[in-house]
Write an enzyme that holds these catalytic residues in place. Structure first.
Site, mmCIF file in Angstrom:
data_model
loop_
_atom_site.group_PDB
_atom_site.id
_atom_site.type_symbol
_atom_site.label_atom_id
_atom_site.label_comp_id
_atom_site.label_asym_id
_atom_site.label_seq_id
_atom_site.Cartn_x
_atom_site.Cartn_y
_atom_site.Cartn_z
ATOM 1 C CB CYS B 82 1.529 -4.925 -0.710
ATOM 2 S SG CYS B 82 3.044 -4.055 -0.252
ATOM 3 C CG HIS B 187 -0.440 -0.742 -2.268
ATOM 4 N ND1 HIS B 187 -0.988 -1.443 -1.227
ATOM 5 C CD2 HIS B 187 0.890 -0.679 -2.012
ATOM 6 C CE1 HIS B 187 -0.045 -1.773 -0.366
ATOM 7 N NE2 HIS B 187 1.112 -1.322 -0.822
ATOM 8 C CD GLU B 189 -4.533 -1.359 -1.877
ATOM 9 O OE1 GLU B 189 -4.346 -1.972 -2.935
ATOM 10 O OE2 GLU B 189 -3.732 -1.387 -0.918
#
Lengths: 252, 205
Positions: B82, B187, B189
């Site tokens: 990001c 993202h 994650e």
């Protein structure tokens, strides 16, 4: 690509998972951590966790518990409930919360919310606006879990969140909460031109057909509660979420 | 096992990344001490917030030189996520500070050619793979869906640095790459199985 997200809203109260009807009659459903795990397995788009007692009960953020929830969430998780300061918001972000939802603080701690947007970035802050129809059929804004009425009009409340510059606005129809009979399409129509940011609507989702009824392009997220936790006419508690292919057919 | 340093400069979703690395079988620590960086094998540069604040925080924490050495001299793997990806670039329209410049790219405000779209670009979107050789795309699915939240996007100056593009009112460069330097605008994650595969690949580098 799916333009819109389908988002389960989990209501938290004293470390239990609850579901309300019209913001009242909170019914205990089970363990929130298990629910997050199950939604994780179902690969949900995003999850919203609201501590419905945090502001009303005036208790501090249950940081330790929120950390346990986020450690099970491998999808975006937005948290709301009792967040009033930049420091609190920072702490939550460090735990793995993706977005902070503010509701009461918009009206009671406006400058702090402005500061959150400035320091943490607009896309991190979601304004949640709870709306209820008055006896005269006018939409009015409430906060503190629907217990306090905002002095201004709906338009003024939305102008305020536009001015604060939040990254997303969630609009809850209090009258529709827990009814499972479809979104408030009249309300959706009114708010769409009044909000600059992407919009999440909440309240009334009972079946996937309800998503098709909303054709407004600025709606970026469909949120719901009962739809994701109840099954069948007897409302048996069951964590559900449609498969990607099913959603793809509906939201394409 | 190799250990990953998740850089803590006061901005970013550190716990989510750490949770994901643990879930995918890797080892990591959150690191804010520049002196400890040489002990690590890989770096993840997270980031949520504004460009200049991030660069200034990195400098205040003494991490600027240490990261430059890690990436350019030691040539160890660095993954920016990001805002962390945007920091790998030359500069950003969001601020006045210079980025690391490890990848020849600039960060611009998202330009939308479709008036029904709004910024930030928030939600799930797909990657259009431009370079299958990109090591983190190993064993990934045909359609890779990721979660995005951003208002600024990267534009590479060199075709060879583009690993994937994404369409949101126009194409931007969502995954970029220059040897040991890698960046994801989305993202991973927060992108369940799709993201897990990316982390697995990063751990196995």
């Amino acid at each position: 690509m799916l333009k819109q997200r389908l988002i389960p809203v989990l209501l938290l109260q004293d470390e239990g998972l609850y579901k309300t009807i019209k913001f009242k009659d909170a019914k205990y459903l089970g363990d929130p951590i298990n629910a997050v795990k199950l939604f994780n397995d179902k690969e949900v788009d995003e999850i919203i966790i609201l501590d419905i007692n945090a502001t009303a009960g005036n208790h501090p953020l249950n940081i330790e518990y929120i950390e346990r929830l986020t450690s099970e969430a491998f999808m975006p998780l937005a948290y709301g409930g009792g967040v009033k300061t930049v420091e609190q918001a920072k702490k939550l972000l460090r735990l793995g919360v993706e977005k902070i939802i503010v509701n009461s603080a918009i009206f009671t701690h406006t400058d702090n919310v402005r500061e959150m947007v400035k320091v943490l970035g607009a896309s991190t802050i979601v304004a949640s606006i709870d709306v209820k129809k008055s006896f005269l059929g006018k939409y009015e804004v409430f906060y503190k879990n629907g217990t306090l009425k905002y002095k201004g009009t709906l338009k003024e409340a939305l102008e305020l969140v536009n001015d604060i510059g939040v990254g997303e606005v969630m609009v809850n129809a209090i009258d529709k909460d827990g009814t499972m009979n479809g979104y408030d399409l009249g309300l959706v129509k009114i708010i769409e031109p009044l909000i600059n940011a992407p919009i999440i609507i909440c309240g009334g989702l009972g079946q996937l057909e309800h998503l098709k009824q909303v054709t407004n392009s600025a709606i970026s997220g469909f949120a719901g509660g009962s739809f994701f936790v109840y099954h069948g006419p007897l409302k048996a508690v069951l964590i559900t979420y449609p498969a990607y292919n099913t959603l793809h057919e509906i939201l394409k | 096992m190799q250990t990953i340093a998740i850089i803590d400069y006061g901005m970013g979703n550190l716990a989510s990344i750490a949770n994901m690395i643990k879930k995918t079988g890797g080892k990591c620590n959150i690191v804010n001490n520049a002196g400890l960086l040489p002990m690590y094998d890989k770096v993840i540069l997270p980031g949520v917030g504004a460009f200049d604040t991030a660069i200034n925080n990195i400098k205040i924490n003494g991490l600027w030189d240490a990261l430059n050495k890690f990436a350019l001299e030691d040539k160890k793997p660095v993954l920016g996520i990001c805002l962390g990806m945007q920091l790998l670039c030359n500069q950003s329209e969001e601020g006045v500070e210079k980025g690391f410049g490890w990848i020849d790219a600039d960060v611009r405000k998202l330009q939308l050619n479709n008036s029904s779209l709004r910024t930030p670009h928030m939600g799930w979107n797909t990657l259009h793979v431009q370079n299958k050789a990109f090591p983190l795309f190993k064993n990934t699915e045909a359609e890779q869906r990721f979660y995005f939240v951003h208002s600024y996007a990267v534009a590479c100056n060199k075709q060879e640095n583009i690993a994937a593009t994404t369409n949101y009112g126009g194409h931007f460069h969502s995954v970029i790459w220059n040897h040991n330097i890698m960046g994801f605008q989305c993202h991973p994650e927060k992108s369940h199985k799709f993201g897990m595969q990316i982390f697995k690949n990063f751990i196995e580098l």
